[in-house]
Design a protein around this motif. Structure first.
Motif, PDB file in Angstrom:
ATOM      1  N   ALA A  69      -4.930  -9.003   2.089  1.00 32.85           N
ATOM      2  CA  ALA A  69      -4.035  -8.245   1.839  1.00 32.85           C
ATOM      3  C   ALA A  69      -4.046  -7.174   3.038  1.00 32.85           C
ATOM      4  N   GLU A  70      -2.938  -6.514   3.307  1.00 29.92           N
ATOM      5  CA  GLU A  70      -2.587  -5.843   4.403  1.00 29.92           C
ATOM      6  C   GLU A  70      -2.605  -4.268   3.788  1.00 29.92           C
ATOM      7  N   ALA A  71      -2.791  -3.129   4.641  1.00 29.23           N
ATOM      8  CA  ALA A  71      -2.816  -1.917   3.753  1.00 29.23           C
ATOM      9  C   ALA A  71      -2.312  -0.985   5.141  1.00 29.23           C
ATOM     10  N   GLY A  72      -1.386  -0.088   4.820  1.00 33.88           N
ATOM     11  CA  GLY A  72      -0.775   0.914   5.914  1.00 33.88           C
ATOM     12  C   GLY A  72      -1.183   2.130   5.651  1.00 33.88           C
ATOM     13  N   SER A  73      -2.219   2.438   4.903  1.00 32.64           N
ATOM     14  CA  SER A  73      -2.726   4.022   4.843  1.00 32.64           C
ATOM     15  C   SER A  73      -4.202   3.782   4.293  1.00 32.64           C
ATOM     16  N   VAL A  74      -4.841   5.132   4.422  1.00 27.38           N
ATOM     17  CA  VAL A  74      -6.281   5.051   3.747  1.00 27.38           C
ATOM     18  C   VAL A  74      -6.251   4.694   2.483  1.00 27.38           C
ATOM     19  N   ALA A  75      -5.156   5.461   1.578  1.00 27.72           N
ATOM     20  CA  ALA A  75      -5.106   5.142   0.131  1.00 27.72           C
ATOM     21  C   ALA A  75      -4.706   3.786  -0.077  1.00 27.72           C
ATOM     22  N   ASP A  76      -3.916   3.141   0.399  1.00 26.42           N
ATOM     23  CA  ASP A  76      -3.542   1.721   0.361  1.00 26.42           C
ATOM     24  C   ASP A  76      -4.891   0.923   0.792  1.00 26.42           C
ATOM     25  N   ALA A  77      -5.672   1.320   1.429  1.00 30.44           N
ATOM     26  CA  ALA A  77      -6.826   0.471   2.120  1.00 30.44           C
ATOM     27  C   ALA A  77      -7.921   0.447   0.774  1.00 30.44           C
ATOM     28  N   ILE A  78      -8.103   1.768   0.184  1.00 29.39           N
ATOM     29  CA  ILE A  78      -8.870   2.108  -0.750  1.00 29.39           C
ATOM     30  C   ILE A  78      -8.571   1.282  -1.922  1.00 29.39           C
TER      31      ILE A  78
ATOM     32  N   VAL B 243       1.025  -4.331  14.538  1.00 29.73           N
ATOM     33  CA  VAL B 243      -0.323  -4.381  14.649  1.00 29.73           C
ATOM     34  C   VAL B 243      -0.916  -5.408  13.669  1.00 29.73           C
ATOM     35  N   ARG B 244      -0.627  -4.976  12.388  1.00 26.59           N
ATOM     36  CA  ARG B 244      -1.404  -5.632  11.266  1.00 26.59           C
ATOM     37  C   ARG B 244      -0.846  -7.383  11.173  1.00 26.59           C
ATOM     38  N   ALA B 245       0.541  -7.242  11.605  1.00 28.11           N
ATOM     39  CA  ALA B 245       0.764  -8.795  11.907  1.00 28.11           C
ATOM     40  C   ALA B 245       0.212  -9.612  12.892  1.00 28.11           C
ATOM     41  N   GLY B 246      -0.049  -8.924  14.124  1.00 24.88           N
ATOM     42  CA  GLY B 246      -0.919  -9.398  15.250  1.00 24.88           C
ATOM     43  C   GLY B 246      -2.357  -9.753  14.622  1.00 24.88           C
ATOM     44  N   LEU B 247      -2.883  -8.936  13.992  1.00 20.37           N
ATOM     45  CA  LEU B 247      -4.222  -8.613  13.488  1.00 20.37           C
ATOM     46  C   LEU B 247      -4.492 -10.020  12.755  1.00 20.37           C
TER      47      LEU B 247
END
Length: 214
Positions: free
Chosen positions: A37-46, A19-23
């Motif tokens: 950047a891309e993030a796969g979790s809430v912690a990574d997004a923060i 999904v991230r790649a498509g987005l």
């Protein structure tokens, strides 16, 4: 390919790599957008938002069973220059309203047209809100949490009231809620004003009547 002169930097957060790649592909089809950047979790997004301070964070509402909704106020506090567009399968107006009240500027369904996400991100990058018109009408018609809160108390005031009723001092409340004592005192004054009660005993009885001590 030439880089845009004033790029609109983005972080994409979703727990599915495909999904991230498509987005990323979709978003970078707009020449002004650059996915930093891309993030796969809430912690990574923060972490990505704190590190990069993007103009817009595109945030999945549910990542790996973890709700992103509770993270939105903290994200806005940590990086007020970063606007948030929620991208989700949740078409319930309650979720949309909660996300917008938490601080998101956009709310887009995953089955929406590609152009809608691009429009939402562009609007958010310029400080304007976006929500699908049909969903927006449902949000406007739905009763808000504020309508259901006793005497118009804010969520934070309810927390403070509950802790007062449980016997905590202002200093203890401040420590537990990561607030200053002066802020707690201000909340306490607002509570007294809104519920029109003056003593702690009266507040305890009020909190019990409202089910805050259950």
């Amino acid at each position: 390919m030439n880089e845009p002169t004033n790029p609109i930097t983005l972080v994409v957060a979703d727990d599915h790599q495909v999904v991230r790649a498509g987005l990323r592909m979709l978003l970078e089809s707009e020449p002004r957008f650059v996915v930093s950047a891309e993030a796969g979790s809430v912690a990574d997004a923060i972490a990505a938002v704190e590190r990069l301070a993007p103009r817009v964070l595109v945030l999945d509402l549910n990542m790996g069973g973890e709700s992103s909704l509770d993270a939105i106020p903290g994200l806005r506090q940590r990086a007020p220059e970063t606007q948030i567009v929620v991208l989700t399968m949740q078409s319930d107006p309650g979720f949309a309203g909660a996300a917008l009240r938490a601080g998101a500027l956009g709310y887009v369904l995953k089955d929406a047209a590609d152009a809608e996400l691009l429009a939402a991100v562009l609007e958010a990058s310029e400080g304007r809100s976006y929500i699908n018109p049909q969903l927006g009408a449902k949000v406007a018609a739905a009763p808000s949490d504020e309508d259901r809160r006793p005497d118009g108390l804010s969520p934070r005031e309810l927390e403070v009231l509950q802790m007062i009723a449980l016997g905590n001092t202002n200093a203890e409340i401040a420590g537990a809620l990561t607030l200053s004592v002066r802020t707690v005192e201000s909340h306490r004054a607002h509570i007294h004003q809104k519920v029109q009660l003056s003593s702690r005993a009266e507040l305890v009885a009020y909190a019990r009547d409202q089910g805050l001590l259950d």
